[in-house]
Design a protein around this motif. Structure first.
Motif, mmCIF file in Angstrom:
data_model
loop_
_atom_site.group_PDB
_atom_site.id
_atom_site.type_symbol
_atom_site.label_atom_id
_atom_site.label_comp_id
_atom_site.label_asym_id
_atom_site.label_seq_id
_atom_site.Cartn_x
_atom_site.Cartn_y
_atom_site.Cartn_z
ATOM 1 N N GLU A 9 1.089 -2.032 0.307
ATOM 2 C CA GLU A 9 0.158 0.234 0.135
ATOM 3 C C GLU A 9 1.596 1.312 -0.116
ATOM 4 N N SER A 10 0.732 2.178 -1.111
ATOM 5 C CA SER A 10 1.291 3.338 -0.989
ATOM 6 C C SER A 10 0.990 4.589 -1.254
ATOM 7 N N SER A 11 -0.449 4.391 -1.755
ATOM 8 C CA SER A 11 -1.639 5.413 -2.136
ATOM 9 C C SER A 11 -1.498 6.927 -1.632
ATOM 10 N N THR A 86 -1.640 -1.430 -4.256
ATOM 11 C CA THR A 86 -2.572 -0.408 -4.504
ATOM 12 C C THR A 86 -2.380 -0.374 -6.135
ATOM 13 N N HIS A 118 -7.839 0.687 -3.917
ATOM 14 C CA HIS A 118 -7.599 1.350 -2.203
ATOM 15 C C HIS A 118 -9.039 1.150 -1.579
ATOM 16 N N GLY A 121 -9.618 -2.531 -0.434
ATOM 17 C CA GLY A 121 -9.289 -2.567 0.691
ATOM 18 C C GLY A 121 -9.586 -1.740 2.216
ATOM 19 N N ASP A 308 -4.642 3.669 6.242
ATOM 20 C CA ASP A 308 -3.879 3.035 5.100
ATOM 21 C C ASP A 308 -2.877 2.005 5.699
ATOM 22 N N GLY A 310 -0.792 -2.528 4.501
ATOM 23 C CA GLY A 310 -0.825 -3.314 3.443
ATOM 24 C C GLY A 310 -1.153 -4.684 3.465
ATOM 25 N N ILE A 313 -4.696 -4.823 1.251
ATOM 26 C CA ILE A 313 -4.905 -4.876 0.153
ATOM 27 C C ILE A 313 -4.306 -6.082 0.044
#
Length: 346
Positions: A9-11, A86, A118, A121, A308, A310, A313
């Motif tokens: 996850e890196s949104s 993501t 995202h 998730g 948020d 990982g 996701i």
């Protein structure tokens, strides 16, 4: 045999990596390990997220977090069966980092890769809890950028019942906090300050509360907070806790009453709350009380999985694969979707 899904996850401003095990009997996937790095301290000096700084920090954090997750789970990279990331929505540069790392790893391992929504998730994150929900349910998705009520019949079967027409609930918290002079990130600071204030001290609007539909609007509330803060002038510091409590009470009342209206409209007996604002203590208390009186079950992700991460996701990827909604593939060219409506998923 069970399979392992590695999720990235890196949104926005958190780098998350996690491992989820998918049982071969069709049961609920389980979280083996996860690691998360928050960029709050880095962005605090600017009063908000700086996209370029966020992207660069994701580059620094992704692989060390991956090593930690593998070590904590007691597995090696070659044990991974699918790599998920993501794909959107979010900051374009930040998304590209996670997608690039995930697809590069998958290519090196000759393993399939899967891009994940995202918000899906977040929506499915309560399945990671010790008390996972069952389909169907009404979902209240509340985060910094999104406020939506949805009917969820199964994985990939989503109907938007109502959504915000301007600021999301998380934005209302953060922007109101900034107007009061509270430090970044404002939402959690405002909520903490509100614990010592009087929620009835100021009469603030509840936009669209009686609109007859399930849409939200919080921009007017933000304006009312600004007006009240200016009116208080030098007294603001002494009355800040009261203003914070009144602001939080207004946001929570709208969220709770709209959620109850969605339950009435759909006839559902189960509600799922997901997203960062889902960690709000007052929201949980009031929604739990209201639903208990109606004998309606309420499900949340664990508190540490509301932001948020990982894990959500990897979980979403696992559940989409289980449901046959998606096939992971070995095509490693990738794109990202900074804007990606959840109801366009199939």
């Amino acid at each position: 045999m069970s399979s392992l899904i590695l999720g990235f996850e890196s949104s926005c401003d958190e780098t998350g990596v996690a491992l989820v095990r998918v049982p071969d009997d069709g049961g609920v996937p389980t979280l083996l390990s996860h690691a998360l790095h928050s960029q709050i301290e880095m962005h605090r000096a600017y009063g908000g997220v700086v996209p370029e700084l966020a992207s660069r920090d994701h580059i620094r954090r992704a692989l060390p977090l991956t090593q930690k997750v593998l070590q904590d789970a007691g597995v090696s990279l070659t044990d991974v069966d699918v790599v998920a990331f993501t794909r959107g929505p979010g900051l374009a540069g930040a998304l590209l980092v996670g997608a690039g790392v995930a697809c590069s790893l998958a290519a090196a391992l000759d393993k399939p890769v899967l891009g994940v929504h995202h918000l899906e998730g977040h929506l499915l994150s309560p399945f990671l809890s010790v008390d996972p929900p069952e389909f169907p349910f009404v979902a209240l998705l509340v985060s910094g950028g999104h406020t939506q009520l949805m009917r969820v019949d199964a994985v990939g079967e989503y109907e938007i019942l109502g959504e915000t027409i301007d600021d999301a609930a998380g934005e209302a918290f953060d922007k109101s906090a900034k107007l009061m002079g509270l430090p970044y990130p404002g939402g959690p600071v405002l909520s903490k300050l509100a614990e010592g204030g009087d929620p009835k001290a100021f009469k603030l609007p509840r936009p669209l509360l009686h609109s007859g539909n399930l849409d939200f609007s919080f921009a007017g509330l933000k304006t009312a907070v600004l007006t009240q803060a200016k009116k208080l002038g030098d007294e603001l510091e002494a009355r800040k806790a009261d203003l914070a409590a009144s602001t939080q009470a207004a946001i929570v009342e709208v969220l709770v009453k709209k959620t109850l209206a969605a339950l009435d409209q759909t006839g559902m007996q189960r509600v799922v709350v997901a997203g960062g604002v889902g960690a709000n203590k007052l929201l949980r208390e009031q929604l739990n009380d209201a639903c208990a009186r109606r004998k309606i079950r309420v499900h949340y992700p664990e508190l540490h999985l509301c932001t948020d991460n990982g894990a959500m996701i990897a979980m979403a990827a696992a559940m989409r694969l289980q449901a046959g909604r998606e096939q992971a593939n070995v095509e490693y060219a990738f794109d990202v979707k900074p804007r990606w409506p959840l109801d366009t998923l199939v």
